[in-house]
Design an enzyme around this catalytic site. Structure first.
Site, mmCIF file in Angstrom:
data_model
loop_
_atom_site.group_PDB
_atom_site.id
_atom_site.type_symbol
_atom_site.label_atom_id
_atom_site.label_comp_id
_atom_site.label_asym_id
_atom_site.label_seq_id
_atom_site.Cartn_x
_atom_site.Cartn_y
_atom_site.Cartn_z
ATOM 1 N N ASP A 1 0.785 -1.196 -0.088
ATOM 2 C CA ASP A 1 0.028 -0.003 0.046
ATOM 3 C C ASP A 1 0.853 1.127 0.038
ATOM 4 O O ASP A 1 1.824 1.338 0.696
ATOM 5 C CB ASP A 1 -0.817 -0.194 1.201
ATOM 6 C CG ASP A 1 -1.969 0.996 1.128
ATOM 7 O OD1 ASP A 1 -3.056 0.994 1.235
ATOM 8 O OD2 ASP A 1 -1.812 2.295 1.047
ATOM 9 N N ASP B 1 -4.022 2.281 -5.032
ATOM 10 C CA ASP B 1 -2.480 2.165 -4.427
ATOM 11 C C ASP B 1 -2.528 1.142 -3.697
ATOM 12 O O ASP B 1 -1.470 1.171 -2.866
ATOM 13 C CB ASP B 1 -2.648 3.453 -3.618
ATOM 14 C CG ASP B 1 -2.799 3.422 -2.117
ATOM 15 O OD1 ASP B 1 -3.920 2.721 -1.932
ATOM 16 O OD2 ASP B 1 -2.428 4.083 -1.464
ATOM 17 N N GLU B 2 -3.277 0.007 -3.927
ATOM 18 C CA GLU B 2 -2.842 -1.431 -3.229
ATOM 19 C C GLU B 2 -3.054 -2.549 -3.899
ATOM 20 O O GLU B 2 -4.033 -2.408 -4.655
ATOM 21 C CB GLU B 2 -3.503 -0.985 -1.748
ATOM 22 C CG GLU B 2 -4.922 -1.166 -1.812
ATOM 23 C CD GLU B 2 -5.605 -1.441 -0.405
ATOM 24 O OE1 GLU B 2 -5.352 -2.044 0.398
ATOM 25 O OE2 GLU B 2 -6.614 -0.470 -0.406
HETATM 26 P P1 TTP Z 1 -5.233 4.979 1.059
HETATM 27 O O1 TTP Z 1 -4.358 4.129 0.991
HETATM 28 O O2 TTP Z 1 -6.434 4.582 2.167
HETATM 29 O O3 TTP Z 1 -4.613 6.170 2.064
HETATM 30 P P2 TTP Z 1 -3.342 6.738 1.613
HETATM 31 O O4 TTP Z 1 -2.461 6.274 0.728
HETATM 32 O O5 TTP Z 1 -3.503 8.449 1.275
HETATM 33 O O6 TTP Z 1 -2.496 7.007 2.989
HETATM 34 P P3 TTP Z 1 -2.024 5.727 3.879
HETATM 35 O O7 TTP Z 1 -2.292 4.416 2.891
HETATM 36 O O8 TTP Z 1 -0.206 5.967 4.076
HETATM 37 O O9 TTP Z 1 -2.557 5.631 5.009
HETATM 38 O O10 TTP Z 1 -5.830 5.772 -0.213
HETATM 39 C C1 TTP Z 1 -5.229 5.628 -1.273
HETATM 40 C C2 TTP Z 1 -5.804 7.044 -1.930
HETATM 41 O O11 TTP Z 1 -7.270 7.034 -2.396
HETATM 42 C C3 TTP Z 1 -5.355 8.326 -1.300
HETATM 43 O O12 TTP Z 1 -4.401 8.844 -1.453
HETATM 44 C C4 TTP Z 1 -6.608 9.040 -1.728
HETATM 45 C C5 TTP Z 1 -7.655 8.087 -2.221
HETATM 46 N N1 TTP Z 1 -8.718 8.273 -1.280
HETATM 47 C C6 TTP Z 1 -9.864 9.117 -1.294
HETATM 48 O O13 TTP Z 1 -9.726 9.949 -2.423
HETATM 49 N N2 TTP Z 1 -10.861 9.098 -0.454
HETATM 50 C C7 TTP Z 1 -10.807 8.341 0.688
HETATM 51 O O14 TTP Z 1 -11.714 8.482 1.381
HETATM 52 C C8 TTP Z 1 -9.526 7.522 0.701
HETATM 53 C C9 TTP Z 1 -9.624 6.702 2.128
HETATM 54 C C10 TTP Z 1 -8.536 7.398 -0.098
HETATM 55 MG MG MG Z 2 -2.090 4.219 0.670
#
Ligand code: TTP
Ligand code: MG
Length: 438
Positions: free
Chosen positions: A13, A109-110
């Protein structure tokens, strides 16, 4: 409980994905509270994500932007650049596919990877996790967090535990002990409501849940109850599945002015073949069938198709086949549109990297891919395309670094500020593009 042949599963992730991309591209934002989403602190929208610096103020995803503005008045608010994040996501998924064909992207992103069969090539789960972190850093200059475990469930919980830039390995047989102290809300499928219901039974941690008798769980939560108990012990047989593979990858180009110039037609086919081959490699697949589509000035449209003796993801055989198929059809005809499509897609055999193929050629191709990803498609232009004043059909990055540095590119300097979103190009469309990762 230890399985006789434990799987090795990784969950990967990206850290603060959208915000990290912005900080990468604008170094002046590094170390600052960056909040991505909507139009700014007075906008009615919500936060997409926030940099870790902004999270220190309590800002998080899905929070109203106005709340974020109040919590973090010095925050730097940026709009969402979806096309850019999508392109980075593709690059990341392509790196993951270097380690195994079993990659299951679950969001932008995962992804999960089953690397059980890759251990002989790349080492144990921890070593593979480290290599992936290094390769992602050098390919896209971003950090990721990785969880390594025997199940998807545990790997996903593990990756979240030491963000950012984390690597958490849960050894086979230690899954239940690893999960036991964690708060119950971390368990997949346990939302706020279920957590509340479980509280009535004194359950606060995953270990508390694992300790409840199964018949009680079944009585209270029905058939989900038994599964819940199993999950609390880290059991999860769910395989890492790739999504439905794309059936084809294709490019089309409509000429500004209909043409019968064989040179123009040839170069256009070359540019498209190059684009198709690049996307095949990004997706880790090879194609066994090439189709060309030709539409003439009267809108008469024909397709011609051929199966290759060996599946490929390289430009040359695709281009040669496309040219062969098109040549007899375009002679003396004014052409409006050309398309090249690769189909009959199969996973690229990983071992081919080390055996059947010429490794020097493969390395050269991969080095070119690296540049293509880093600087946009325009950076790699074959000698044949250079020097012509023709629009090269895949050079769609309006602000390529080469151009920014004053190096001439050959597409007539398209400067309309169109976003780098391949799928919304006016003149280049991607037929049946099922490979985008969202
Ligand atoms: P995440 O992997 O949940 O968040 P992140 O990568 O920003 O942070 P981390 O993993 O380090 O905790 O989500 C990936 C992307 O998806 C995030 O950068 C933006 C988007 N996203 C949204 O647009 N709205 C949301 O509610 C979430 C959770 C994510
Ligand atoms: Mg993330």
């Amino acid at each position: 409980m230890t399985q006789a042949h434990p799987r090795t599963i990784l969950h990967v992730d990206l850290d603060a994905f959208f915000a990290a991309v912005e900080q990468r591209d604008r170094p002046e934002l590094r170390g600052k509270p960056v909040i991505v989403g909507g139009g700014g602190p007075h906008d009615r929208g919500v936060v997409s994500t926030a940099s870790y610096e902004a999270r220190a103020f309590g800002v998080h995803s899905a929070m109203p932007l106005r709340t974020a503005g109040a919590l973090c008045p010095r925050g730097i608010f940026l709009p969402v650049d979806g096309a850019k994040y999508q392109a980075v996501s593709r690059q990341v998924m392509a790196v993951l596919r270097r380690f195994t064909p079993l990659v299951e992207p679950i969001s932008i992103d995962e992804a999960f990877l089953d690397v059980t069969g890759s251990r002989i090539l790349f080492g144990d789960g921890e070593q593979i996790g480290r290599q992936i972190k290094d390769e992602i850093r050098s390919a896209v200059d971003l950090t990721i967090s990785v969880g390594v475990a025997t199940t998807k469930l545990v790997a996903k919980i593990a990756s979240d535990l030491r963000k950012p830039d984390g690597l958490v390995v849960v050894e086979p047989g230690t899954e239940a002990a690893f999960l036991a102290p964690l708060e119950i809300g971390r368990l997949w499928g346990v939302g706020a409501k279920l957590a509340e219901a479980l509280r009535d039974y004194g359950v606060r941690t995953i270990g508390d849940l694992a300790g409840l008798p199964e018949d009680l769980l079944v009585r209270r939560f029905g058939k989900h109850g038994a599964a819940l108990g199993e999950r609390a012990r880290g059991l999860d047989a769910d395989p890492v599945g790739g999504r439905d593979p794309a059936k084809s990858i294709g490019h089309e180009h409509t000429f500004d002015v209909d043409t019968s110039d064989p040179d123009v037609i040839e170069r256009t086919l070359l540019g498209m073949s190059e684009g198709v081959a690049g996307r095949l490699r990004d997706s880790g697949v090879k194609a066994s069938t090439i189709t060309v589509k030709i539409r003439d000035t009267t809108f008469r449209t024909i397709t011609r198709q051929r199966t290759l003796p060996d599946p490929t993801d390289l430009t040359e055989p695709i281009f040669r086949t496309a040219l062969d198929l098109a040549r007899p059809e375009v002679r003396g005809v004014r052409i409006r549109l050309l398309g090249v499509t690769a189909s009959g897609l199969g996973e690229r055999e990983q071992l081919a990297l080390f055996g059947l193929e010429d490794p020097r050629r493969r390395r050269a191709v991969e080095a070119a891919d690296e540049v293509r990803h880093r600087f946009g498609e325009r950076a790699i232009t074959r000698a044949r395309l250079v020097g012509s004043r023709l629009p090269a059909p895949f050079e769609h990055d309006p602000m390529s670094p080469l151009e920014a540095r004053g190096i001439e590119t050959d597409d007539g300097g398209r400067a309309d500020g169109e976003p780098d979103d391949r799928d919304t190009q006016d003149d280049t469309t991607f037929a049946e593009d099922g490979l985008d990762v969202t």
